[in-house]
Each structure stands twice: as C-alpha cells, then as structure tokens.
Motif scaffolding. Structure first.
Motif, PDB file in Angstrom:
ATOM      1  N   THR A  91       0.827  -1.214   0.000  1.00  0.00           N
ATOM      2  CA  THR A  91       0.000   0.000   0.000  1.00  0.00           C
ATOM      3  C   THR A  91       0.855   1.256   0.000  1.00  0.00           C
ATOM      4  O   THR A  91       0.595   2.208  -0.755  1.00  0.00           O
ATOM      5  CB  THR A  91      -0.933  -0.005   1.222  1.00  0.00           C
ATOM      6  OG1 THR A  91      -1.759  -1.168   1.179  1.00  0.00           O
ATOM      7  CG2 THR A  91      -1.810   1.239   1.246  1.00  0.00           C
ATOM      8  N   LEU A  92       1.886   1.286   0.834  1.00  0.00           N
ATOM      9  CA  LEU A  92       2.772   2.452   0.880  1.00  0.00           C
ATOM     10  C   LEU A  92       3.518   2.616  -0.445  1.00  0.00           C
ATOM     11  O   LEU A  92       3.775   3.750  -0.879  1.00  0.00           O
ATOM     12  CB  LEU A  92       3.762   2.303   2.036  1.00  0.00           C
ATOM     13  CG  LEU A  92       3.143   2.393   3.437  1.00  0.00           C
ATOM     14  CD1 LEU A  92       4.174   2.026   4.512  1.00  0.00           C
ATOM     15  CD2 LEU A  92       2.599   3.790   3.706  1.00  0.00           C
ATOM     16  N   GLY A  93       3.849   1.515  -1.090  1.00  0.00           N
ATOM     17  CA  GLY A  93       4.507   1.598  -2.398  1.00  0.00           C
ATOM     18  C   GLY A  93       3.608   2.251  -3.438  1.00  0.00           C
ATOM     19  O   GLY A  93       4.056   3.069  -4.253  1.00  0.00           O
ATOM     20  N   LYS A  94       2.313   1.903  -3.415  1.00  0.00           N
ATOM     21  CA  LYS A  94       1.367   2.529  -4.340  1.00  0.00           C
ATOM     22  C   LYS A  94       1.208   4.020  -4.041  1.00  0.00           C
ATOM     23  O   LYS A  94       1.070   4.842  -4.961  1.00  0.00           O
ATOM     24  CB  LYS A  94       0.013   1.832  -4.241  1.00  0.00           C
ATOM     25  CG  LYS A  94      -0.011   0.421  -4.801  1.00  0.00           C
ATOM     26  CD  LYS A  94       0.303   0.418  -6.289  1.00  0.00           C
ATOM     27  CE  LYS A  94       0.216  -0.969  -6.878  1.00  0.00           C
ATOM     28  NZ  LYS A  94       0.554  -0.963  -8.346  1.00  0.00           N
ATOM     29  N   MET A  95       1.237   4.380  -2.757  1.00  0.00           N
ATOM     30  CA  MET A  95       1.148   5.798  -2.395  1.00  0.00           C
ATOM     31  C   MET A  95       2.380   6.560  -2.864  1.00  0.00           C
ATOM     32  O   MET A  95       2.280   7.711  -3.312  1.00  0.00           O
ATOM     33  CB  MET A  95       0.978   5.932  -0.881  1.00  0.00           C
ATOM     34  CG  MET A  95      -0.359   5.427  -0.362  1.00  0.00           C
ATOM     35  SD  MET A  95      -0.560   5.670   1.408  1.00  0.00           S
ATOM     36  CE  MET A  95      -0.668   7.471   1.498  1.00  0.00           C
ATOM     37  N   GLU A  96       3.541   5.933  -2.767  1.00  0.00           N
ATOM     38  CA  GLU A  96       4.765   6.553  -3.296  1.00  0.00           C
ATOM     39  C   GLU A  96       4.590   6.902  -4.775  1.00  0.00           C
ATOM     40  O   GLU A  96       4.935   8.021  -5.213  1.00  0.00           O
ATOM     41  CB  GLU A  96       5.946   5.584  -3.150  1.00  0.00           C
ATOM     42  CG  GLU A  96       6.601   5.546  -1.798  1.00  0.00           C
ATOM     43  CD  GLU A  96       7.804   4.642  -1.802  1.00  0.00           C
ATOM     44  OE1 GLU A  96       8.894   5.098  -1.448  1.00  0.00           O
ATOM     45  OE2 GLU A  96       7.664   3.461  -2.159  1.00  0.00           O
ATOM     46  N   ASP A  97       4.079   5.940  -5.540  1.00  0.00           N
ATOM     47  CA  ASP A  97       3.907   6.163  -6.981  1.00  0.00           C
ATOM     48  C   ASP A  97       2.958   7.332  -7.245  1.00  0.00           C
ATOM     49  O   ASP A  97       3.219   8.169  -8.121  1.00  0.00           O
ATOM     50  CB  ASP A  97       3.356   4.892  -7.639  1.00  0.00           C
ATOM     51  CG  ASP A  97       4.340   3.734  -7.580  1.00  0.00           C
ATOM     52  OD1 ASP A  97       5.540   3.985  -7.385  1.00  0.00           O
ATOM     53  OD2 ASP A  97       3.890   2.575  -7.709  1.00  0.00           O
ATOM     54  N   THR A  98       1.863   7.397  -6.497  1.00  0.00           N
ATOM     55  CA  THR A  98       0.872   8.457  -6.702  1.00  0.00           C
ATOM     56  C   THR A  98       1.474   9.830  -6.403  1.00  0.00           C
ATOM     57  O   THR A  98       1.317  10.778  -7.185  1.00  0.00           O
ATOM     58  CB  THR A  98      -0.363   8.222  -5.809  1.00  0.00           C
ATOM     59  OG1 THR A  98      -0.959   6.971  -6.155  1.00  0.00           O
ATOM     60  CG2 THR A  98      -1.390   9.336  -5.992  1.00  0.00           C
ATOM     61  N   ILE A  99       2.171   9.946  -5.272  1.00  0.00           N
ATOM     62  CA  ILE A  99       2.736  11.243  -4.885  1.00  0.00           C
ATOM     63  C   ILE A  99       3.857  11.654  -5.841  1.00  0.00           C
ATOM     64  O   ILE A  99       4.001  12.832  -6.177  1.00  0.00           O
ATOM     65  CB  ILE A  99       3.244  11.188  -3.426  1.00  0.00           C
ATOM     66  CG1 ILE A  99       2.072  10.922  -2.478  1.00  0.00           C
ATOM     67  CG2 ILE A  99       3.923  12.499  -3.043  1.00  0.00           C
ATOM     68  CD1 ILE A  99       2.482  10.681  -1.044  1.00  0.00           C
ATOM     69  N   LYS A 100       4.636  10.686  -6.303  1.00  0.00           N
ATOM     70  CA  LYS A 100       5.701  10.989  -7.266  1.00  0.00           C
ATOM     71  C   LYS A 100       5.113  11.577  -8.549  1.00  0.00           C
ATOM     72  O   LYS A 100       5.644  12.555  -9.111  1.00  0.00           O
ATOM     73  CB  LYS A 100       6.495   9.723  -7.579  1.00  0.00           C
ATOM     74  CG  LYS A 100       7.683   9.958  -8.520  1.00  0.00           C
ATOM     75  CD  LYS A 100       8.291   8.638  -8.970  1.00  0.00           C
ATOM     76  CE  LYS A 100       8.888   7.880  -7.811  1.00  0.00           C
ATOM     77  NZ  LYS A 100       9.569   6.633  -8.259  1.00  0.00           N
ATOM     78  N   ASN A 101       4.011  11.002  -9.013  1.00  0.00           N
ATOM     79  CA  ASN A 101       3.357  11.515 -10.229  1.00  0.00           C
ATOM     80  C   ASN A 101       2.786  12.913 -10.001  1.00  0.00           C
ATOM     81  O   ASN A 101       2.858  13.783 -10.892  1.00  0.00           O
ATOM     82  CB  ASN A 101       2.242  10.560 -10.666  1.00  0.00           C
ATOM     83  CG  ASN A 101       2.773   9.232 -11.180  1.00  0.00           C
ATOM     84  OD1 ASN A 101       3.911   9.153 -11.653  1.00  0.00           O
ATOM     85  ND2 ASN A 101       1.969   8.188 -11.079  1.00  0.00           N
TER      86      ASN A 101
END
Length: 389
Positions: free
Chosen positions: A79-89
């Motif tokens: 879940t935290l990995g998916k949040m990383e991707d979202t914030i990076k974008n």
C-alpha cells in the motif's frame, strides 16, 4: 529331580504375573504408540512432557502471530509503495505546472481535478482494510482512520502489536497519525502580502530534538514581515530549519516551516506577536488537498508546494522502509521457529512415545519367556495329553 508342588506353584505364580504384566504393557505400547499413559506411571517424565506441551503451544501461537504479522506488513508495504507512486506523479505534474508560466486558469483547474482524483486514491489507500481491520487504524482496528471530509485522523492512538516470540513483539496495524504525519508547519496567521509589516513584535521559541531556538521578529533591527522573517530563518538556522513564504488557497500568504532532517519534528514552546495563533501541521492528505485547492482557484504553485509534495513522498518512503525492516525480521524468524518446533516435538516424542519396533521385540521376547515357563511346569509335572486320554 522334580521340584515340590508348592515351590513350583510359587515360582509359577511369580513368573506368570511378571511376564503377563510385561506382555500387557508392551501390548498397550504397540496399540497406543505411547510409553507414558498416566501421570502416576512416571511423574518426572510426565512433568517434562507437560512442560514441553506448553512450550509447543506457545510456539504455535507465536508462529500464528508471525504469519499474521507477515501478511499485514506485506500488505502495508504494498500500500505504501502505491502511495509513493501516486505522490511521485503528482510532484512531476506540479513541477511542470510551476515551470510553465503560460498555463491558463482553466488549465490550472484541470490540473486541480487530477489532484482531486489522486487524493481520493490516497484516501482509499490510508483507509485500506485487511479483513475487517483497518491497516492504518492502530489499536482500534475497526474504526476508519481518516475522515473523508476533513482528512483528519480519528482512530487509535497507538499501534496494534502482537508477540512473535517470547521476547519480541511487532506492530501489525499501524497508527495512521504517525505514519502520515508531516514535519511541515504553516502559520495560521495570514497576510495580504509577503511584505506587509508586522503590527506586533514577538518571538517564536521552538525545539528540535534537544535543541531550542528563539526567532525574534517585528522589533528594531529584526525582520519586519514574513518575507524577511523567512530569509532570516534560512540564513541563521538553515542547517536545522527551512522557511518559506507560501500562498494560501484564498490568495493570502503564510510563513511555512519545516525541519532539515526528514525524521525530526518541530515543537513550538511559545509564540508571541502577530504569529501567536500558531501553526497547523497538515498530514500528507491535507498537503495534497492544499495544493489542489490552490490550483482550483487558479493560483500557481510556489516553492513550498513543491517542497511539501517532495517531503510527503520522502516520508512515505521512510515509513515504507521502516515497515520493510520489521517485515524482514518477521520473515527471518520463520525458519528458526520451524526448527524449534521440530526439536520440541522430537523431545516430547522421545519422552512420551513408545519405540514400536523395540516394543514388538520385547513383546516377542516376553511371549517366548511365557511359553518357556509353561513348558517347564509341564516337564516338572509330566503333563502330556496322553494322560487325559
């Protein structure tokens, strides 16, 4: 020479009872597979068996907890990995917007809609459930962590932990306030312009770790507005604190602060003067919403917006690293627990279980001995079938 009848009978009785008892015991050993069947048979051995059973039961519970922790932490890491991707974008989109001075108000509003959609995705992530329990709800388990309107945290105030060994426990449901807390601080006092002079002199006394810092403003020879104050803080405390002048969604301006150290927080000891209303400390969801609201009002992003998104990404990455570190410990414990389980069960088996092959051999030996005893009696009394014909 034949033995007297009474002596022969006495010997026969003694040997008959002993051999029958041994045959009976070996028969039960073979039938049940157990050497110890009652506490009275061998109290010391039975006590050791009981203690081993307790250890095996406790190890079984710890193993179940470890598997439970493994499952939860693996999902938290995902879940935290998916949040990383979202914030990076989001950061990449905001950087392009900031570097473009030709975006129209409609284009900024369109970008805002993308931020709104992404923030809904982030909200779904932080309110993720595993079974009936919220992944980031801490010890309350079934209370939704973040309010959908205010984005404030509303669940447990501490992690939910389980014991994975006799001496160690790990967090399996994390307290979301800590996980998604930022070290970004925005003054509640707002100003129509960064160069509007303070009307009341004051000071900010803050603490970072064990160190306390005092920032005076508004007096003679001191910063006279938030722009000068931000520059003064960066010049004199730049190794510990970063200061910005940031535009608010309503077009006013605030002083924004953050720590240089990703893992450090600011504690405000006292604030006087124009900034005495204090500072708000937005969580990651509220950081994204603040940027979204600004874009929706046609306001170009500033340096603090970029910094806050980048800092939010770094915080999520740090939390993911923490989860990964614990997860590694949990996974590495599996072979140790499995080996210990085998050892304990082997010890219990050695004490409690019968050696079937040995018991069969003993049974055969006692059976032969009993047949030999009967032959001795028959020979001594000259008993044959012919005497009864």
């Amino acid at each position: 020479m034949k033995l007297p009848d009474n002596l022969l009978f006495s010997i026969f009785q003694d040997q008959d009872a002993r051999i029958k008892k041994a045959l009976s015991e070996k028969t039960l050993d073979i039938a049940t597979g157990r050497r110890i069947r009652a506490l009275s048979e061998d109290p010391p051995t039975t006590y050791n068996v009981i203690e081993l059973k307790k250890e095996i039961a406790q190890l079984s519970q710890h193993s179940q907890n470890r598997l439970f922790a493994d499952t939860n932490l693996t999902y938290a890491d995902f879940t935290l990995g998916k949040m990383e991707d979202t914030i990076k974008n989001l950061y990449a989109d905001l950087l392009r917007a900031k570097n473009s001075a030709t975006l129209s108000a409609d284009q900024l509003v369109a970008l805002s809609e993308g931020f709104e959609q992404s923030n809904r995705q982030l909200l779904d992530r932080v309110n993720e459930r595993l079974g009936q329990n919220y992944l980031f709800g801490g010890s309350t388990l079934t209370v939704k962590p973040f309010d959908e309107n205010t984005l404030n945290y509303q669940a447990g105030t501490e992690d939910f932990e389980v014991w994975i060994s006799e001496n160690s426990k790990v967090s399996v449901f994390l307290e979301g306030r800590r996980v998604f807390k930022t070290n970004l601080y925005i003054s509640l006092a707002t100003f129509n312009s960064p160069t509007d002079n303070f009307t009341s002199a004051g000071s900010i006394v803050l603490q970072i770790g064990a160190n306390t810092y005092t920032v005076n403003y508004g007096g003679a020879g001191e910063p006279q507005n938030i722009e000068e104050l931000a520059n003064y803080i960066n010049s004199n405390f730049g190794d510990k604190i970063q200061a910005f002048v940031s535009t608010n969604p309503d077009g006013t301006y605030s002083l924004a602060l953050s720590t240089k150290d990703l893992s450090a927080d600011i504690q405000f000891v006292s604030i006087t003067g124009d900034l005495s209303a204090g500072f708000e400390n937005p969580n990651i969801l509220q950081v994204v919403k603040r940027v979204k609201d600004k874009l929706g009002n046609g306001i170009y992003p500033d340096e603090f917006d970029l910094f806050s998104l980048n800092r939010s990404y770094d915080i999520v990455a740090m939390r993911r690293s923490e989860v990964g570190s614990v997860l590694s410990v949990v996974k590495n414990l599996q072979p140790t627990q499995e080996n210990l389980d085998l050892v304990l069960k082997k010890q219990k088996s050695d004490l409690e279980d019968a050696d079937i092959s040995e018991s069969i051999m003993e049974y055969t030996r006692y059976k032969i001995a009993y047949e030999a005893l009967m032959r001795i009696v028959a020979d001594q009394k000259d008993l044959t079938i012919l005497r009864y014909i």
